[in-house]
Design a protein around this motif. Sequence first.
Motif, PDB file in Angstrom:
ATOM      1  N   SER A  44      -2.079  -9.072   0.488  1.00  0.00           N
ATOM      2  CA  SER A  44      -2.591 -10.415   0.795  1.00  0.00           C
ATOM      3  C   SER A  44      -2.499 -10.764   2.273  1.00  0.00           C
ATOM      4  CB  SER A  44      -1.822 -11.455  -0.028  1.00  0.00           C
ATOM      5  OG  SER A  44      -0.432 -11.352   0.213  1.00  0.00           O
ATOM      6  N   SER A  45      -1.760  -9.965   3.062  1.00  0.00           N
ATOM      7  CA  SER A  45      -1.680 -10.246   4.506  1.00  0.00           C
ATOM      8  C   SER A  45      -1.176  -9.004   5.225  1.00  0.00           C
ATOM      9  CB  SER A  45      -0.742 -11.427   4.806  1.00  0.00           C
ATOM     10  OG  SER A  45       0.596 -11.115   4.442  1.00  0.00           O
TER      11      SER A  45
ATOM     12  N   LEU B  77      -0.213  -5.666   7.150  1.00  0.00           N
ATOM     13  CA  LEU B  77      -0.545  -4.244   7.089  1.00  0.00           C
ATOM     14  C   LEU B  77      -1.213  -3.876   5.775  1.00  0.00           C
ATOM     15  CD1 LEU B  77       2.716  -2.729   8.666  1.00  0.00           C
ATOM     16  CD2 LEU B  77       0.664  -3.633   9.803  1.00  0.00           C
TER      17      LEU B  77
ATOM     18  N   ARG C  25       1.512 -11.977  -4.573  1.00  0.00           N
ATOM     19  CA  ARG C  25       1.677 -13.262  -5.258  1.00  0.00           C
ATOM     20  C   ARG C  25       0.588 -14.260  -4.887  1.00  0.00           C
ATOM     21  NH1 ARG C  25       7.432 -14.258  -2.954  1.00  0.00           N
ATOM     22  NH2 ARG C  25       6.138 -13.518  -1.231  1.00  0.00           N
ATOM     23  N   ARG C  26       0.104 -14.250  -3.640  1.00  0.00           N
ATOM     24  CA  ARG C  26      -0.881 -15.255  -3.194  1.00  0.00           C
ATOM     25  C   ARG C  26      -2.288 -14.800  -3.580  1.00  0.00           C
ATOM     26  NH1 ARG C  26       0.712 -15.472   2.983  1.00  0.00           N
ATOM     27  NH2 ARG C  26       1.051 -13.281   2.450  1.00  0.00           N
TER      28      ARG C  26
ATOM     29  N   ASP D 214       4.413 -10.168  -8.784  1.00  0.00           N
ATOM     30  CA  ASP D 214       5.663 -10.298  -8.038  1.00  0.00           C
ATOM     31  C   ASP D 214       6.413  -8.990  -8.250  1.00  0.00           C
ATOM     32  OD1 ASP D 214       8.234 -10.718  -7.146  1.00  0.00           O
ATOM     33  OD2 ASP D 214       8.425 -12.723  -7.992  1.00  0.00           O
TER      34      ASP D 214
ATOM     35  N   ASN E 231       3.722  -1.384  -0.273  1.00  0.00           N
ATOM     36  CA  ASN E 231       3.757  -2.036   1.035  1.00  0.00           C
ATOM     37  C   ASN E 231       4.446  -3.404   1.005  1.00  0.00           C
ATOM     38  OD1 ASN E 231       2.542  -2.812   3.812  1.00  0.00           O
ATOM     39  ND2 ASN E 231       1.681  -4.354   2.412  1.00  0.00           N
TER      40      ASN E 231
ATOM     41  N   TYR F 243      17.512  -6.218   5.416  1.00  0.00           N
ATOM     42  CA  TYR F 243      16.221  -5.552   5.648  1.00  0.00           C
ATOM     43  C   TYR F 243      16.457  -4.096   6.036  1.00  0.00           C
ATOM     44  CZ  TYR F 243      11.546  -4.641   7.541  1.00  0.00           C
ATOM     45  OH  TYR F 243      10.303  -4.109   7.787  1.00  0.00           O
TER      46      TYR F 243
ATOM     47  N   LYS G 199      15.424  -0.754   3.824  1.00  0.00           N
ATOM     48  CA  LYS G 199      14.459   0.232   4.332  1.00  0.00           C
ATOM     49  C   LYS G 199      15.102   1.614   4.437  1.00  0.00           C
ATOM     50  CE  LYS G 199      10.896  -2.472   4.698  1.00  0.00           C
ATOM     51  NZ  LYS G 199       9.685  -2.252   3.888  1.00  0.00           N
TER      52      LYS G 199
ATOM     53  N   GLY H 235       6.569   1.263  13.367  1.00  0.00           N
ATOM     54  CA  GLY H 235       7.354   0.564  14.382  1.00  0.00           C
ATOM     55  C   GLY H 235       6.954  -0.902  14.375  1.00  0.00           C
TER      56      GLY H 235
ATOM     57  N   PHE I   9       4.278  -3.873  14.657  1.00  0.00           N
ATOM     58  CA  PHE I   9       2.852  -4.202  14.532  1.00  0.00           C
ATOM     59  C   PHE I   9       2.722  -5.700  14.268  1.00  0.00           C
ATOM     60  CE2 PHE I   9       3.161   0.227  13.606  1.00  0.00           C
ATOM     61  CZ  PHE I   9       1.965   0.798  14.007  1.00  0.00           C
TER      62      PHE I   9
ATOM     63  N   SER J 174       1.878  -9.027  12.464  1.00  0.00           N
ATOM     64  CA  SER J 174       1.658  -9.433  11.062  1.00  0.00           C
ATOM     65  C   SER J 174       2.369 -10.766  10.870  1.00  0.00           C
ATOM     66  CB  SER J 174       2.250  -8.400  10.093  1.00  0.00           C
ATOM     67  OG  SER J 174       3.663  -8.475  10.105  1.00  0.00           O
TER      68      SER J 174
HETATM   69  P1  NAP Z   1       3.458  -9.588   5.918  1.00  0.00           P
HETATM   70  O1  NAP Z   1       2.172  -9.925   6.578  1.00  0.00           O
HETATM   71  O2  NAP Z   1       4.491 -10.637   5.778  1.00  0.00           O
HETATM   72  O3  NAP Z   1       3.112  -8.955   4.498  1.00  0.00           O
HETATM   73  C1  NAP Z   1       4.050  -8.830   3.484  1.00  0.00           C
HETATM   74  C2  NAP Z   1       3.310  -8.670   2.177  1.00  0.00           C
HETATM   75  O4  NAP Z   1       4.270  -8.476   1.132  1.00  0.00           O
HETATM   76  C3  NAP Z   1       2.466  -9.880   1.815  1.00  0.00           C
HETATM   77  O5  NAP Z   1       1.211  -9.451   1.367  1.00  0.00           O
HETATM   78  C4  NAP Z   1       3.242 -10.525   0.672  1.00  0.00           C
HETATM   79  O6  NAP Z   1       2.339 -11.108  -0.255  1.00  0.00           O
HETATM   80  C5  NAP Z   1       3.909  -9.311   0.053  1.00  0.00           C
HETATM   81  N1  NAP Z   1       5.062  -9.671  -0.740  1.00  0.00           N
HETATM   82  C6  NAP Z   1       6.221 -10.246  -0.324  1.00  0.00           C
HETATM   83  N2  NAP Z   1       7.026 -10.476  -1.363  1.00  0.00           N
HETATM   84  C7  NAP Z   1       6.368 -10.029  -2.468  1.00  0.00           C
HETATM   85  C8  NAP Z   1       6.679  -9.990  -3.848  1.00  0.00           C
HETATM   86  N3  NAP Z   1       7.836 -10.480  -4.325  1.00  0.00           N
HETATM   87  N4  NAP Z   1       5.755  -9.475  -4.693  1.00  0.00           N
HETATM   88  C9  NAP Z   1       4.582  -9.000  -4.238  1.00  0.00           C
HETATM   89  N5  NAP Z   1       4.241  -9.008  -2.946  1.00  0.00           N
HETATM   90  C10 NAP Z   1       5.124  -9.519  -2.076  1.00  0.00           C
HETATM   91  O7  NAP Z   1       4.218  -8.405   6.688  1.00  0.00           O
HETATM   92  P2  NAP Z   1       3.784  -6.934   7.107  1.00  0.00           P
HETATM   93  O8  NAP Z   1       4.331  -6.713   8.449  1.00  0.00           O
HETATM   94  O9  NAP Z   1       2.349  -6.686   6.863  1.00  0.00           O
HETATM   95  O10 NAP Z   1       4.672  -6.071   6.121  1.00  0.00           O
HETATM   96  C11 NAP Z   1       4.139  -5.094   5.253  1.00  0.00           C
HETATM   97  C12 NAP Z   1       5.157  -3.981   5.074  1.00  0.00           C
HETATM   98  O11 NAP Z   1       5.314  -3.290   6.297  1.00  0.00           O
HETATM   99  C13 NAP Z   1       6.561  -4.492   4.695  1.00  0.00           C
HETATM  100  O12 NAP Z   1       7.139  -3.618   3.756  1.00  0.00           O
HETATM  101  C14 NAP Z   1       7.298  -4.425   6.011  1.00  0.00           C
HETATM  102  O13 NAP Z   1       8.688  -4.301   5.844  1.00  0.00           O
HETATM  103  C15 NAP Z   1       6.670  -3.186   6.608  1.00  0.00           C
HETATM  104  N6  NAP Z   1       6.825  -3.066   8.054  1.00  0.00           N
HETATM  105  C16 NAP Z   1       6.152  -3.899   8.896  1.00  0.00           C
HETATM  106  C17 NAP Z   1       6.306  -3.746  10.270  1.00  0.00           C
HETATM  107  C18 NAP Z   1       5.573  -4.603  11.275  1.00  0.00           C
HETATM  108  O14 NAP Z   1       5.809  -4.453  12.484  1.00  0.00           O
HETATM  109  N7  NAP Z   1       4.696  -5.495  10.849  1.00  0.00           N
HETATM  110  C19 NAP Z   1       7.154  -2.759  10.770  1.00  0.00           C
HETATM  111  C20 NAP Z   1       7.821  -1.934   9.886  1.00  0.00           C
HETATM  112  C21 NAP Z   1       7.643  -2.091   8.524  1.00  0.00           C
HETATM  113  P3  NAP Z   1       2.601 -12.470  -1.068  1.00  0.00           P
HETATM  114  O15 NAP Z   1       3.425 -13.369  -0.211  1.00  0.00           O
HETATM  115  O16 NAP Z   1       1.199 -12.962  -1.296  1.00  0.00           O
HETATM  116  O17 NAP Z   1       3.264 -12.057  -2.324  1.00  0.00           O
END
Ligand code: NAP
Length: 289
Positions: free
Chosen positions: A20-21, A23, A43-44, A68, A95, A164, A168, A195, A197, A199
């Motif tokens: 939903s948002s 990556l 969820r959204r 969820d 993800n 966190y 991980k 690393g 990104f 978001s």
């Molecule tokens: P984000 O935009 O906050 O996306 C997180 C996603 O996880 C959202 O789509 C959210 O959707 C979903 N989510 C959260 N809780 C959930 C639940 N209980 N059930 C189902 N979906 C759930 O952040 P992002 O950076 O793209 O993160 C994506 C992944 O990449 C994560 O695992 C994060 O740890 C990892 N990561 C990101 C970075 C970075 O720099 N961005 C770096 C390393 C790792 P809803 O709220 O709609 O449920």
Amino acid sequence: MSITDQFLVTGRTAIVTGASSGLGVTFAHVLAEAGANVVLAARRIDRLEQVATDLRANGANVLVQECDVSDSASVAAMVGASWDRFGRVDILVNNAGVAADAGVFPERIADDVWLKTVGVNLNGLFWCCREVAQRQLADGKGGSIINVASIMGLSASQNLASAYQASKGAVVNLTRNLGVSWADRGVRVNCLAPGWFPSEMTDPFFAVPEFNDRFKNSAPMARFGHPDELGGALLFLASDASSFVTGQTIVVDGGVSAAGGTASLYPPELYAAQAQVMGELGTPIRAKA
Ligand code: NAP
């Protein structure tokens, strides 16, 4: 099969959790572009519908599923609906993630904050692996599971979220365990460790100019990643191009983790002292911005 064809996932079905948002949206686009049917789970639901509209406009087959991941019954329903719609699921991208414990003092983290992070990032990821793999092992057609970890699961970062980082790190080793457990039955399990990104999760960091400056001064490539730069590694792991790869973690971080977390730029006084001994060879490669 030609080497480029190995990267195609035409006709296969991929679940992307957290689509939903951030990556997850990129991952869904990459897989759809490479030919997969895509299940968008989070969820959204309104946000998922927006992503689905964009994908369908490009000709993709898409199923939107509210889920969820921290609730195993919700995961079972989502995976069941995916199987019903597309016949099976070949690829799972775990993800969905949260960084719920922004606090920097591990000794003060409340139970609910710890449990929320671990409940999504580790338990939720495992429920999805278990549910999909049970079905893939049962029909014997194999599959590829990609767990999204983080460079924060590879080493510790002082003053950033403990739960966190713990979750991980656990994902990296769970991936090894599942990878070897299912290796002889055709279900491969690997990790993608990004690393930094942009978001929704990282926006609060990037909104602080000093963070941006400090990061760019110390990161080997002097920049953050663009989500599209994760697409190649994702497709490699999702497709037959990685048919002999399991239990592994691919890091996509512009060299940040290779730098061992040590700032590449030390105080000017240090370089001045080095320059006295080595001349120009003692000066920094990149001048401070
Ligand atoms: P984000 O935009 O906050 O996306 C997180 C996603 O996880 C959202 O789509 C959210 O959707 C979903 N989510 C959260 N809780 C959930 C639940 N209980 N059930 C189902 N979906 C759930 O952040 P992002 O950076 O793209 O993160 C994506 C992944 O990449 C994560 O695992 C994060 O740890 C990892 N990561 C990101 C970075 C970075 O720099 N961005 C770096 C390393 C790792 P809803 O709220 O709609 O449920």
